[in-house]
Scaffold this motif. Structure first.
Motif, short mmCIF file in Angstrom:
data_model
loop_
_atom_site.label_atom_id
_atom_site.label_comp_id
_atom_site.label_asym_id
_atom_site.label_seq_id
_atom_site.Cartn_x
_atom_site.Cartn_y
_atom_site.Cartn_z
N ILE A 35 0.86 -1.18 0.00
CA ILE A 35 0.00 0.00 0.00
C ILE A 35 0.89 1.23 0.00
O ILE A 35 1.90 1.28 0.72
CB ILE A 35 -0.92 0.03 1.24
CG1 ILE A 35 -1.88 -1.16 1.25
CG2 ILE A 35 -1.71 1.34 1.30
CD1 ILE A 35 -2.73 -1.25 2.50
N ASP A 36 0.55 2.24 -0.76
CA ASP A 36 1.35 3.46 -0.82
C ASP A 36 0.61 4.63 -0.17
O ASP A 36 -0.62 4.74 -0.27
CB ASP A 36 1.66 3.82 -2.28
CG ASP A 36 2.68 2.88 -2.89
OD1 ASP A 36 3.69 2.59 -2.22
OD2 ASP A 36 2.47 2.40 -4.02
N VAL A 37 1.38 5.50 0.48
CA VAL A 37 0.86 6.73 1.08
C VAL A 37 1.64 7.89 0.51
O VAL A 37 2.87 7.91 0.55
CB VAL A 37 0.97 6.72 2.62
CG1 VAL A 37 0.49 8.05 3.19
CG2 VAL A 37 0.20 5.55 3.21
N ASN A 38 0.93 8.86 -0.03
CA ASN A 38 1.54 10.05 -0.59
C ASN A 38 0.58 11.21 -0.38
O ASN A 38 -0.61 11.10 -0.69
CB ASN A 38 1.83 9.86 -2.09
CG ASN A 38 2.65 10.99 -2.67
OD1 ASN A 38 2.28 12.16 -2.58
ND2 ASN A 38 3.75 10.64 -3.31
N GLN A 39 1.05 12.30 0.18
CA GLN A 39 0.15 13.40 0.54
C GLN A 39 -0.56 14.00 -0.67
O GLN A 39 -1.61 14.62 -0.53
CB GLN A 39 0.94 14.49 1.28
CG GLN A 39 1.34 14.06 2.68
CD GLN A 39 2.19 15.08 3.39
OE1 GLN A 39 3.04 15.73 2.79
NE2 GLN A 39 2.00 15.22 4.70
N SER A 40 -0.02 13.78 -1.86
CA SER A 40 -0.68 14.29 -3.07
C SER A 40 -1.75 13.34 -3.58
O SER A 40 -2.56 13.71 -4.44
CB SER A 40 0.35 14.52 -4.17
OG SER A 40 0.87 13.29 -4.63
N GLY A 41 -1.76 12.11 -3.07
CA GLY A 41 -2.70 11.11 -3.58
C GLY A 41 -2.33 10.59 -4.95
O GLY A 41 -3.13 9.92 -5.62
N GLN A 42 -1.12 10.86 -5.37
CA GLN A 42 -0.66 10.47 -6.70
C GLN A 42 -0.72 8.97 -6.89
O GLN A 42 -0.37 8.18 -6.02
CB GLN A 42 0.78 10.96 -6.90
CG GLN A 42 1.35 10.70 -8.28
CD GLN A 42 2.76 11.24 -8.41
OE1 GLN A 42 3.30 11.80 -7.47
NE2 GLN A 42 3.35 11.08 -9.59
N GLY A 44 -3.26 7.03 -7.06
CA GLY A 44 -4.29 6.33 -6.29
C GLY A 44 -3.85 5.95 -4.89
O GLY A 44 -4.50 5.14 -4.23
N SER A 45 -2.74 6.54 -4.41
CA SER A 45 -2.27 6.22 -3.07
C SER A 45 -3.13 6.92 -2.02
O SER A 45 -3.87 7.86 -2.31
CB SER A 45 -0.81 6.66 -2.92
OG SER A 45 -0.69 8.06 -3.07
N PHE A 46 -3.02 6.44 -0.79
CA PHE A 46 -3.71 7.08 0.33
C PHE A 46 -2.98 8.38 0.68
O PHE A 46 -1.76 8.49 0.52
CB PHE A 46 -3.74 6.15 1.54
CG PHE A 46 -4.63 4.96 1.37
CD1 PHE A 46 -5.98 5.03 1.69
CD2 PHE A 46 -4.13 3.76 0.87
CE1 PHE A 46 -6.80 3.93 1.53
CE2 PHE A 46 -4.94 2.66 0.71
CZ PHE A 46 -6.29 2.74 1.03
N THR A 47 -3.74 9.35 1.16
CA THR A 47 -3.13 10.64 1.51
C THR A 47 -2.75 10.73 2.98
O THR A 47 -2.02 11.65 3.36
CB THR A 47 -4.08 11.80 1.17
OG1 THR A 47 -5.32 11.60 1.86
CG2 THR A 47 -4.35 11.85 -0.33
N THR A 48 -3.24 9.82 3.80
CA THR A 48 -2.87 9.78 5.22
C THR A 48 -2.46 8.36 5.59
O THR A 48 -2.92 7.38 4.99
CB THR A 48 -4.00 10.23 6.15
OG1 THR A 48 -5.06 9.26 6.11
CG2 THR A 48 -4.53 11.60 5.76
#
Length: 340
Positions: A35-42, A44-48
């Protein structure tokens, strides 16, 4: 009556399934789900980070690798006890930061930036911070310092690699369970490594400081809470660097009546107070505070309390060996499955 019997059988069967699923969760099947987390949501990743954790089904039975991009994540993160088998990986403790400022004079669970309640949790290259008592934020003075925790760690087979924990009072709560810290940085001023965990800190930097523009006041590094002579808990520091700024700190004080802290093969700077330790009004004959093969000005312990313990070679080995927290080889297994 027949319906009631069938109902009871169904309840029992459901209960056994839950037990089976929970026991399997402790084995943590592989390969890991990513699972990926990226604050930009790039992409389709989670933002938090919390939303990524919340997406994992309970009870979890599969290793889940949560890759966290660089950034300051201002959120309070909780890993529930029914969500084991999680590997949190950042990009570095200077670039992936989980930061909070919650605080409370009672109910410490509400005052923690990162809470881990499950078994089989790994974190790597992440900073956990609580900024509330930090003088540079100019919203407290020394009289107002209260518990404001960077992390609470509860559960077995928990490991941290290249992580940092920053706070002032009660920075790192090693609540219960088997824990391993490798090449970590832990910063604080008052009881900033505390609890009743069974933990090894290897090649870690332990820094006594109240932060930027810190006030002048002495402190305490550890407050271990071993509560009975039969308990195996304790804090073991080996090959560590114990340092600090400005004033002096005790190596530890007895939070529990059988408190146990061992410091070996480490560098102790002149931050260490002359007496070294405090019994905090506990009976000294039950405390186990040990210093062995350390170097640096703080390792000169001729003025330290006279009730420090001396261990035999075999006794010392039983604590310094990784088997103190890892009799079953779980550390190597976690690293192998998660490929780091």
């Amino acid at each position: 009556m027949e319906n009631m019997r069938n109902s009871n059988i169904f309840i029992l069967f459901s209960f056994l399934i839950l037990i089976f699923r929970f026991s399997n969760a402790l084995d943590c099947s592989s390969p890991p789900k990513v699972i990926d987390v990226n604050q930009s949501g790039q992409g389709g990743s989670f933002t938090t980070i919390q939303s990524a954790i919340d997406s994992i089904p309970e009870p979890n039975t599969q290793w889940t690798h949560i890759r966290i991009s660089a950034g300051i994540y201002i959120e309070n993160v909780v890993i529930d006890q029914n969500t084991p088998c999680i590997f949190l990986e950042g990009t570095g403790s200077y670039s992936t930061i989980i930061q909070g400022s919650k605080h409370k004079k009672s109910g410490l669970r509400d005052a923690v930036t990162f809470v881990s309640l499950a078994d089989d949790i790994v974190a790597k290259d992440i900073a956990f911070e609580n900024t509330y008592n930090h003088p540079s934020f100019a919203h407290v003075n020394v009289a107002d310092v209260i518990p404001a925790l960077a992390a609470e760690v509860r559960g077995n087979r928990i490991a941290f690699y290249n992580c940092s924990f920053k706070g002032v009072q009660d920075t790192l709560w090693n609540n219960t369970g088997l824990h391993y810290y490798n090449h970590c940085y832990i910063q604080g001023a008052v009881d900033f490594i505390y609890g009743d965990g069974q933990s090894i800190y290897q090649k870690c930097t332990i820094k006594f400081t109240r932060g930027i523009d810190e006030p002048n006041k002495d402190g305490i590094i550890t407050a271990q809470k071993r509560h009975s002579p039969d308990s195996t808990t304790g804090f073991v520091f080996k090959e560590c660097n114990i340092t600090g700024t400005n004033d002096k700190a005790q190596l530890g004080r007895a939070y529990g009546p059988y408190s146990k802290v061992i410091i070996a093969n480490s560098y102790l700077s002149n931050v260490v107070q002359p007496e070294g330790w405090s019994n905090w009004e506990k009976a000294v004959e039950h405390l186990t505070y040990v210093e062995v093969n350390n170097t640096g000005p703080g390792a000169e312990n001729s003025k330290h309390v006279k009730w420090m313990k001396t261990l035999s070679e075999n006794e010392l080995k039983s604590f310094l060996d990784i088997s103190y927290v890892d009799k079953d080889g779980w550390i190597a297994k976690q690293r192998s499955v998660n490929n780091f």
